[in-house]
Design an enzyme around this catalytic site. Structure first.
Site, PDB file in Angstrom:
ATOM      1  N   ARG A   1      44.091  58.646  33.527  1.00 59.53           N
ATOM      2  CA  ARG A   1      44.503  57.383  34.133  1.00 59.53           C
ATOM      3  C   ARG A   1      45.822  56.900  33.553  1.00 59.53           C
ATOM      4  NH1 ARG A   1      40.219  53.306  35.528  1.00 59.53           N
ATOM      5  NH2 ARG A   1      41.276  51.513  36.474  1.00 59.53           N
TER       6      ARG A   1
ATOM      7  N   ARG B   1      32.960  47.314  33.920  1.00 55.73           N
ATOM      8  CA  ARG B   1      32.344  48.457  34.586  1.00 55.73           C
ATOM      9  C   ARG B   1      31.315  47.871  35.532  1.00 55.73           C
ATOM     10  NH1 ARG B   1      32.342  53.611  32.909  1.00 55.73           N
ATOM     11  NH2 ARG B   1      33.095  53.178  30.817  1.00 55.73           N
TER      12      ARG B   1
ATOM     13  N   PHE C   1      46.205  54.803  43.095  1.00 53.45           N
ATOM     14  CA  PHE C   1      45.055  54.250  43.822  1.00 53.45           C
ATOM     15  C   PHE C   1      44.919  52.727  43.747  1.00 53.45           C
ATOM     16  CE2 PHE C   1      43.274  56.312  39.929  1.00 53.45           C
ATOM     17  CZ  PHE C   1      42.939  55.167  39.223  1.00 53.45           C
TER      18      PHE C   1
ATOM     19  N   GLU D   1      37.410  57.814  47.872  1.00 63.14           N
ATOM     20  CA  GLU D   1      38.572  58.581  47.379  1.00 63.14           C
ATOM     21  C   GLU D   1      38.055  59.736  46.548  1.00 63.14           C
ATOM     22  OE1 GLU D   1      40.568  55.668  45.025  1.00 63.14           O
ATOM     23  OE2 GLU D   1      41.092  54.437  46.742  1.00 63.14           O
TER      24      GLU D   1
ATOM     25  N   LYS E   1      37.598  61.718  43.237  1.00 65.72           N
ATOM     26  CA  LYS E   1      37.693  61.393  41.817  1.00 65.72           C
ATOM     27  C   LYS E   1      38.432  62.567  41.184  1.00 65.72           C
ATOM     28  CE  LYS E   1      35.013  59.882  37.811  1.00 65.72           C
ATOM     29  NZ  LYS E   1      35.922  60.460  36.860  1.00 65.72           N
TER      30      LYS E   1
ATOM     31  N   GLU F   1      46.155  58.268  38.824  1.00 66.69           N
ATOM     32  CA  GLU F   1      45.679  59.358  37.964  1.00 66.69           C
ATOM     33  C   GLU F   1      46.799  60.390  37.868  1.00 66.69           C
ATOM     34  OE1 GLU F   1      42.669  58.983  36.662  1.00 66.69           O
ATOM     35  OE2 GLU F   1      41.889  60.968  36.174  1.00 66.69           O
TER      36      GLU F   1
ATOM     37  N   LYS G   1      30.982  55.981  40.883  1.00 67.22           N
ATOM     38  CA  LYS G   1      31.420  57.381  40.872  1.00 67.22           C
ATOM     39  C   LYS G   1      30.242  58.289  41.163  1.00 67.22           C
ATOM     40  CE  LYS G   1      31.205  57.231  35.834  1.00 67.22           C
ATOM     41  NZ  LYS G   1      31.873  57.213  34.570  1.00 67.22           N
TER      42      LYS G   1
ATOM     43  N   ARG H   1      44.795  55.152  29.447  1.00 67.01           N
ATOM     44  CA  ARG H   1      43.544  54.413  29.616  1.00 67.01           C
ATOM     45  C   ARG H   1      43.203  53.584  28.373  1.00 67.01           C
ATOM     46  NH1 ARG H   1      37.857  56.232  31.852  1.00 67.01           N
ATOM     47  NH2 ARG H   1      36.587  54.971  30.483  1.00 67.01           N
TER      48      ARG H   1
END
Ligand code: AMP
Length: 550
Positions: free
Chosen positions: A250, A412, A335, A243, A245, A295, A418, A265
């Protein structure tokens, strides 16, 4: 529970340096506590759950005003004492020692009474509210013993200074109620409320396991790691969902019938600031109950994303919101789907969550909302093509997601990678500052930066940023940090670690001058990452990794 018991435990912890010892003291305290939800939050220095829209709205000056009212000592003198002692809590304690306690409340203060007072202070808004808040706080100090005053003051500033963080409390809950640590962690990631987790853990592991995603309460967001390269990412995932970025902010969207709640976020409730987003969700999302993520982006007249700061203006706006909606219209690209009609989807693979997401909108084309386009591929050339498209549209790069992976709240991991152009920056916590000199004496002229040590929870200094800023920028920043000043010694300022700077630099060097063992060459402030909290800042491992990559 008597508030003095809470204060005594805090004092005991303050004299302890070992994390293990602290965990034991907190566990013992929680085991015997009633008002468990409240005291669990108190012990990490917060009054309300992180996700709650309630906030005290009391800064240092209002606090000084309240203490002055309660003790008869002039506000300027209170300020001087804070400067000398380097701590507002101790100042309040000292001042309360000197005055006669006025027991306005019938009995000794309880934790519940203190909480109820805080709640009333938070709910006092509008014209004249500052004065009313100060008066209420002064009354509370009037009923407090000196030691209680120390911790009331620190609670008001939401900085208990006893070194107890979320990690210690999570371990203490497990220890106190004999439940597995990973269950405590899981429950916390899904509910974002340690108070609630503690109260449920007390009922036993069976109840704790039942805690689950609930629409209306934010879930900690899944995060992305930096990919070493597109090739290695594809190699590892075999097939990846690609996708763009997007260069935006967010949002986590919770919808229950027509009730829509939005979280940033940092899991702040931003519903009121984004009425256009809530309207479009209400209009076009087909599911009755759903949690979605996406986003929010703002596209300028030139068709390119507007600066991140513009989007933040939308998120932070508290008045004249209608005007702001017109000035900076937002588009939402979705997303992920975490929950639908009574069922949590987080354990389902991304590919399955994506199917739910694709069916979420009434119409495919809408200027205000879409489902993020996604391509599943094992071909690096295809990924490169999408990456170039994203960059030439002004976005940040691409995300490579493992289609088989679950949604892991707050983690994470390797399942979201990313890829963005090099020239890495660091997101660092501002922990201190220094007053400027001469013309700049009224400004904070430089800021001390720190990275996180995930193992201990400490913040490790890594350098200072300050040169190269205009007076205007310095004045604006000073305004932003004014209420975060914890103590001052000469020109040195200790700041409550709350704000994250994105910092560019030319090189990372080894250095004995800072706790991290590293220093930044030519650091410069790129932006204030208002969407990031201290836990989102870069870790010492990340610094080491970047150092090696040089
Ligand atoms: P970073 O802030 O650099 O750690 O990158 C992660 C952030 O990228 C997320 O928190 C999102 O706000 C943002 N983002 C932009 N596009 C996407 C996407 N397609 N999927 C997931 N996150 C995205």
């Amino acid at each position: 529970m008597k508030f003095i018991e809470f204060a005594s435990v805090c004092e005991k912890i303050e004299g302890t340096t070992s994390n293990l010892e602290m965990t034991k003291i907190v566990a013992q305290f929680l085991k015997n506590a009633d008002d468990l939800e409240i005291v669990t939050r108190f012990i990490i220095g917060s009054v309300f759950p992180a996700w709650s829209p309630e906030e005290l709205g009391v800064g240092p000056s209002l606090l000084y005003n309240a203490v002055s009212m309660s003790t008869g000592v002039k506000e300027a003198q209170v300020k001087d004492m804070v400067r000398n002692l380097g701590d507002t809590g101790l100042t309040c304690e000292k001042l309360c020692e000197k005055r006669v306690q006025r027991t306005l409340l019938p009995t000794e203060l309880t934790t519940m009474q203190v909480y109820k007072n805080f709640e009333a202070i938070a709910r006092t808004t509008g014209k004249g509210s500052q004065k009313k808040k100060a008066k209420m706080l002064a009354d509370l100090f009037g009923s407090a013993k000196p030691k209680e005053a120390r911790y009331i003051a620190r609670l008001v500033l939401e900085e208990l200074r006893i070194g107890v963080g979320e990690g210690i409390v999570r371990d203490a809950i497990a220890l106190a109620f004999d439940v597995p640590k990973n269950e405590v962690e899981r429950a916390y990631m899904l509910t974002n409320d340690l108070g609630m987790v503690a109260a449920t853990a007390k009922k036993g592991v069976k109840e704790l396991k039942k805690l689950d995603i609930t629409p209306g309460r934010p879930v900690k967001m899944m995060l992305a790691q930096v990919a070493k390269s597109m090739e290695s990412a594809i190699d590892e995932m075999k097939e990846a969902a690609i996708e763009w970025k997007y260069d935006g902010a967010r949002v986590q969207i919770h919808k229950v019938n027509d009730d829509v709640t939005l979280f940033s976020r940092r899991l702040e409730n931003v519903t009121k600031s984004l009425p256009d987003v809530t309207d479009v969700i209400r209009d076009v999302v087909v599911y009755k109950q759903v949690i979605l993520e996406g986003e929010a982006i703002a596209i300028g007249e030139d068709g390119r994303p507007r600066p991140f700061q513009d989007i933040l203006k939308r998120f932070r706006r508290k008045y004249d919101i209608g005007q702001m909606v017109k000035e900076i219209p937002l588009h939402l690209t979705l997303f992920d789907a975490l929950y639908v009609n009574g069922k949590s989807l987080i354990h389902k693979p991304l590919s399955e969550r994506r199917r739910v997401l694709e069916k979420s909108l009434k119409k495919k084309e809408d200027p205000k909302i879409n489902v993020t386009p996604q391509t599943v591929t094992n071909d690096v050339k295809v990924v490169e093509g999408i990456y170039k498209e994203a960059l030439s549209a002004g976005h940040e790069g691409v995300m490579l997601k493992n289609p088989k992976s679950a949604y892991t709240p707050g983690k994470r991991g390797k399942n979201w990678l990313k890829v963005k152009p090099m020239a890495e920056t660091l997101d660092l916590v501002v922990t201190g500052g220094m007053w400027g000199e001469g013309r700049r004496a009224n400004f904070i002229g430089s800021y001390l930066l720190a990275c996180r040590d995930p193992a201990t929870g400490d913040l490790l200094s890594i350098g200072r940023v300050g040169t190269g800023m205009t007076d205007e920028q310095l004045a604006e920043l000073t305004g932003l940090f004014k209420d975060l000043i914890v103590s001052e010694k000469g020109k040195d300022i200790e700041l409550k670690p709350e704000i994250v700077f994105e910092v560019g630099y030319e090189e990372i060097q080894k250095s004995p001058n800072y706790d991290s063992g590293f220093a930044l060459r030519f650091p410069r402030l790129i932006s204030i990452r208002e969407d990031k909290s201290v836990e989102d800042a870069d870790s010492i491992e990340r610094v080491q990794e970047l150092y090696k990559m040089q």
